[in-house]
Design an enzyme around this catalytic site. Structure first.
Site, PDB file in Angstrom:
ATOM      1  N   GLY A 219       0.779  -1.233   0.000  1.00 41.14           N
ATOM      2  CA  GLY A 219       0.000   0.000   0.000  1.00 41.14           C
ATOM      3  C   GLY A 219       0.811   1.283   0.000  1.00 41.14           C
ATOM      4  O   GLY A 219       0.318   2.328   0.436  1.00 41.14           O
TER       5      GLY A 219
ATOM      6  N   ARG B 274     -14.033 -16.998 -10.926  1.00 44.37           N
ATOM      7  CA  ARG B 274     -13.651 -15.596 -11.090  1.00 44.37           C
ATOM      8  C   ARG B 274     -14.904 -14.722 -11.210  1.00 44.37           C
ATOM      9  O   ARG B 274     -14.952 -13.607 -10.710  1.00 44.37           O
ATOM     10  CB  ARG B 274     -12.800 -15.485 -12.366  1.00 44.37           C
ATOM     11  CG  ARG B 274     -11.775 -14.396 -12.322  1.00 44.37           C
ATOM     12  CD  ARG B 274     -10.935 -14.399 -13.565  1.00 44.37           C
ATOM     13  NE  ARG B 274      -9.760 -15.235 -13.493  1.00 44.37           N
ATOM     14  CZ  ARG B 274      -8.670 -14.954 -12.787  1.00 44.37           C
ATOM     15  NH1 ARG B 274      -8.597 -13.860 -12.077  1.00 44.37           N
ATOM     16  NH2 ARG B 274      -7.641 -15.763 -12.788  1.00 44.37           N
TER      17      ARG B 274
ATOM     18  N   HIS C 238       1.463   0.293 -13.416  1.00 46.47           N
ATOM     19  CA  HIS C 238       2.221  -0.921 -13.746  1.00 46.47           C
ATOM     20  C   HIS C 238       3.708  -0.582 -13.748  1.00 46.47           C
ATOM     21  O   HIS C 238       4.122   0.398 -14.369  1.00 46.47           O
ATOM     22  CB  HIS C 238       1.787  -1.452 -15.113  1.00 46.47           C
ATOM     23  CG  HIS C 238       2.475  -2.723 -15.468  1.00 46.47           C
ATOM     24  ND1 HIS C 238       2.122  -3.938 -14.928  1.00 46.47           N
ATOM     25  CD2 HIS C 238       3.532  -2.967 -16.282  1.00 46.47           C
ATOM     26  CE1 HIS C 238       2.923  -4.875 -15.393  1.00 46.47           C
ATOM     27  NE2 HIS C 238       3.791  -4.321 -16.220  1.00 46.47           N
TER      28      HIS C 238
ATOM     29  N   GLU D 186      -7.729  -5.841 -22.015  1.00 47.53           N
ATOM     30  CA  GLU D 186      -6.404  -6.401 -22.265  1.00 47.53           C
ATOM     31  C   GLU D 186      -5.518  -6.184 -21.040  1.00 47.53           C
ATOM     32  O   GLU D 186      -5.319  -5.025 -20.622  1.00 47.53           O
ATOM     33  CB  GLU D 186      -5.801  -5.686 -23.484  1.00 47.53           C
ATOM     34  CG  GLU D 186      -4.677  -6.460 -24.128  1.00 47.53           C
ATOM     35  CD  GLU D 186      -4.007  -5.624 -25.215  1.00 47.53           C
ATOM     36  OE1 GLU D 186      -2.811  -5.800 -25.408  1.00 47.53           O
ATOM     37  OE2 GLU D 186      -4.707  -4.774 -25.819  1.00 47.53           O
TER      38      GLU D 186
HETATM   39  C1  GRF Z   1       3.528  -1.274  -7.457  1.00 49.83           C
HETATM   40  O1  GRF Z   1       4.850  -1.459  -7.801  1.00 49.83           O
HETATM   41  C2  GRF Z   1       2.674  -1.201  -8.679  1.00 49.83           C
HETATM   42  O2  GRF Z   1       3.314  -0.732  -9.806  1.00 49.83           O
HETATM   43  C3  GRF Z   1       2.261  -2.638  -8.883  1.00 49.83           C
HETATM   44  O3  GRF Z   1       2.136  -3.160  -7.590  1.00 49.83           O
HETATM   45  C4  GRF Z   1       2.976  -2.459  -6.693  1.00 49.83           C
HETATM   46  C5  GRF Z   1       2.151  -2.044  -5.503  1.00 49.83           C
HETATM   47  O4  GRF Z   1       2.945  -1.542  -4.473  1.00 49.83           O
HETATM   48  N1  GRF Z   1       1.066  -2.709  -9.678  1.00 49.83           N
HETATM   49  P1  GRF Z   1       2.286  -0.882  -3.189  1.00 49.83           P
HETATM   50  O5  GRF Z   1       1.363  -1.921  -2.571  1.00 49.83           O
HETATM   51  O6  GRF Z   1       1.571   0.345  -3.626  1.00 49.83           O
HETATM   52  O7  GRF Z   1       3.436  -0.582  -2.272  1.00 49.83           O
END
Ligand code: GRF
Length: 219
Positions: free
Chosen positions: A19, A72, A116, A150
């Protein structure tokens, strides 16, 4: 005037893990004049530290534990129902580690952002830091995009890059990329809440005009 004109846009954050992105969004939204409010934080993991961060900040939390659902579709159905209770204007995925069904993604089209840890379209999926190192890349970074069907493939809004150092490891890269994430996500969420950022079909619009290239924050 409609009721929604009187209130700040409602943000709901989904997180499965630590988080740190959530924390950066909490700090941003609590700052004076931020044009949106985090109304709830949801997780698929009952013990996600992100839930504790939300509670500490006085934000409502909910859990839809994916291990309790056979399919799911069942999981997504329950997650949708929980989300809809909060009537969010924006869903922010901040390390939410579930692949969502087409129906789910369609239900929130144009209202869901994801972050991402790679310069998409490079390295969708997992292990992005390791893959960037293995490929001998010079640049690495982070991407924020609208969520579509996607996986990690929706229209890109913004990216931030960094130069890979010769002694970087997957761990150091993860940390360096996260520093960029914490800068970039609050900026993009702010744009959305200000009504500057929209998704029209599959096209990102900014201030009413198509965004020719994603916003790019250089190292
Ligand atoms: C981040 O690196 C984000 O890019 C990926 O998951 C990670 C989450 O990290 N999707 P956090 O829980 O916000 O520390």
């Amino acid at each position: 005037m409609m009721a929604s004109d009187l209130t700040a846009p409602r943000i709901l954050v989904l997180a499965s893990g630590t988080g740190t992105n959530l924390q950066s969004l909490i700090e941003a939204t609590k700052s004076q004049g931020f044009p949106g409010e985090i109304v709830a934080v949801g997780s698929n993991r009952p013990k996600a530290p992100a839930l504790g961060l939300a509670s500490q900040a006085g934000i409502e939390t909910f859990v839809v534990d994916h291990t309790q659902y056979k399919t799911r579709q069942d999981f997504d159905g329950m997650l949708r129902a929980e989300i809809n209770r909060y009537a969010p204007d924006l869903i922010v995925m901040a390390g939410f580690m579930r692949i969502l069904t087409t129906e789910f993604v369609r239900a929130f089209h144009g209202r869901m952002l994801n972050i991402h840890p790679s310069l998409l379209p490079k390295y969708p999926g997992l292990g992005t830091h390791r893959r960037a190192l293995a490929a001998g890349d010079r640049l690495h970074g982070v991407t924020i995009h609208f969520v579509t069907e996607e996986l990690d493939g929706g229209p890109i809004v913004a990216q931030a890059d960094l130069t890979i150092d010769p002694d970087d490891t997957a761990e150091t890269l993860a940390r360096r990329v996260q520093e960029k994430e914490h800068l970039l996500y609050p900026i993009v969420v702010r744009w959305f809440c200000e009504g500057r950022l929209q998704l029209a079909g599959n096209e990102v619009r900014f201030d009413g005009a198509p965004l020719p290239t994603p916003f790019y924050l250089e190292d």
